[in-house]
Design an enzyme around this catalytic site. Structure first.
Site, PDB file in Angstrom:
ATOM      1  N   SER A 162      -5.737  22.503 -25.003  1.00 42.19           N
ATOM      2  CA  SER A 162      -6.659  23.272 -24.174  1.00 42.19           C
ATOM      3  C   SER A 162      -7.594  24.067 -25.092  1.00 42.19           C
ATOM      4  CB  SER A 162      -5.891  24.177 -23.213  1.00 42.19           C
ATOM      5  OG  SER A 162      -6.770  24.793 -22.302  1.00 42.19           O
ATOM      6  N   THR A 163      -7.613  25.394 -24.979  1.00 42.84           N
ATOM      7  CA  THR A 163      -8.535  26.208 -25.775  1.00 42.84           C
ATOM      8  C   THR A 163      -8.367  25.933 -27.264  1.00 42.84           C
ATOM      9  OG1 THR A 163      -8.290  27.936 -24.106  1.00 42.84           O
ATOM     10  CG2 THR A 163      -9.387  28.546 -26.160  1.00 42.84           C
ATOM     11  N   HIS A 188      -8.207  19.916 -21.673  1.00 42.90           N
ATOM     12  CA  HIS A 188      -8.801  20.610 -20.530  1.00 42.90           C
ATOM     13  C   HIS A 188     -10.307  20.750 -20.755  1.00 42.90           C
ATOM     14  CE1 HIS A 188      -4.648  22.731 -19.935  1.00 42.90           C
ATOM     15  NE2 HIS A 188      -4.648  21.502 -19.460  1.00 42.90           N
ATOM     16  N   MET A 281      -4.124  28.036 -24.067  1.00 43.08           N
ATOM     17  CA  MET A 281      -3.559  29.150 -23.321  1.00 43.08           C
ATOM     18  C   MET A 281      -2.726  28.629 -22.158  1.00 43.08           C
ATOM     19  SD  MET A 281      -3.163  32.378 -22.816  1.00 43.08           S
ATOM     20  CE  MET A 281      -4.398  33.309 -23.736  1.00 43.08           C
ATOM     21  N   ASP A 284       0.809  24.698 -19.601  1.00 45.77           N
ATOM     22  CA  ASP A 284       0.642  23.287 -19.249  1.00 45.77           C
ATOM     23  C   ASP A 284       1.106  22.403 -20.405  1.00 45.77           C
ATOM     24  OD1 ASP A 284      -0.078  21.006 -17.818  1.00 45.77           O
ATOM     25  OD2 ASP A 284      -2.121  21.012 -18.596  1.00 45.77           O
TER      26      ASP A 284
END
Length: 343
Positions: A162-163, A188, A281, A284
């Protein structure tokens, strides 16, 4: 609790006001200044010392990307880019931006306000936790000696992030050779951007990279990136692997979801899989990676030192899903060592 001080840099006065008014609705955020161009932004940064900046890439006098490239070496500030559909966002991430959001277009005022209060506000809060001056560390030298003895089509590598993941995924797959088993990835990212990202990686890596389409086969030397608005699952059909990409509800807060992919890999590939969870973050992927480990897969988590945000890998480590915890520069090598031990 001290509020997160935000500088909004946006040339449209109407959208600037929408951003400021709606971000201020969050009890954890205070917009302390706005700027219509990078020159005003520079002055506000010196005067107000914001914690986070939101930055439009398309602006008069100096573009947001050029401003970011000039600013970050001198005054590193956690930045969330707001962009229309453009691969400039990936240049902005390379220049030091923490994350980006797709600029809402063709949406009602209510939808735009909801986007600011939810998606953008969340990204701002995540960005406020990142120490951007520590992101640009020199990369370790990497040289593979020899190739895998077999291109084993029964193996699958699943990666979730993600991030900070756009750069982390590149760090991993840029070290893969054409002998690597098929790779499936969830990052993401909004729809449209995933295709741009895949095309960009395809130009930069030795493996073939493409945005996944429903029914695509998982092939050695190829990386499939989940589309930005669909859930991607692994399926075994007539002795080979392929992916299913379907619209669906958010799982673990996301579509595509790392948990959805990892769970399907655990079920379909079991011990023939390698799972990798990278910076991001939230949680998931943690549950799905545990399922993979319980099914016999070898699993890798990015370590705290090399993460932009040590959230997803931390959750996976704490729940027992991670077999090997590695610096981002060592993850590709660990994947190869796992494969060499099993072939």
């Amino acid at each position: 609790m001290r509020k997160i001080k935000v500088l909004v840099v946006e040339d449209s006065i109407l959208f600037q006001r929408l951003l400021a008014d709606n971000l201020n609705k969050d009890p954890m955020i205070e917009v302390i200044a706005v700027a219509s161009n990078p020159y005003e932004a520079r002055d506000e940064i010196i005067k107000e010392k914001p914690d986070v900046m939101t930055l439009d890439l398309e602006m008069p006098r100096m573009g947001g990307l050029e401003f970011l490239q000039k600013l970050m070496p001198q005054v590193p500030i956690p930045t969330v880019v707001i962009s229309s559909l453009s691969d400039k966002v990936f240049d902005a991430i390379q220049a030091g931006a923490v994350d980006f959001v797709a600029k809402p277009s063709g949406k009602s005022r209510v939808q735009v306000e909801s986007f600011i209060c939810n998606e953008l506000a969340t990204k701002v809060k995540i960005a406020s936790t990142v120490k951007v001056d520590g992101l640009k560390k020199p990369k370790m030298e990497y040289h593979r000696v020899g190739l895998l003895k077999n291109r084993n089509a029964d193996k699958v590598i699943a990666i979730g992030a993600s991030t900070g993941g756009t750069e982390a995924i590149f760090d991993v797959i840029s070290k893969f050779e054409a002998d690597i088993p098929g790779v499936v990835v969830v990052q993401h990212m909004p729809p449209g951007f995933t295709n741009m990202y895949a095309n960009r990686l395809n130009q930069q890596c030795k493996v073939v990279v493409k945005e996944a389409e429903d029914g695509d086969r998982v092939l050695p030397g190829q990386v499939l990136i989940a589309p930005g608005d669909k859930q991607m699952r692994l399926k075994k059909v007539a002795g080979h692997y392929e992916v299913s990409c379907q619209y669906g509800e958010r799982v673990s807060g996301h579509c595509p979801s790392v948990d959805v992919l990892f769970s399907s890999v655990a079920e379909q590939a079991g011990k023939d899989a390698v799972g990798v969870i990278l910076t991001g973050m939230g949680r998931d992927g943690a549950a799905g990676l545990l399922q993979m480990r319980q099914a016999g897969a070898k699993t890798i988590g990015q370590n705290q030192e090399s993460c932009v945000v040590y959230g997803m890998p931390k959750e996976a480590f704490l729940n027992g899903a991670v077999v090997y915890q590695e610096h981002i520069d060592h993850i590709a090598d660990r994947v190869y060592r796992i494969l060499e031990d099993e072939i």
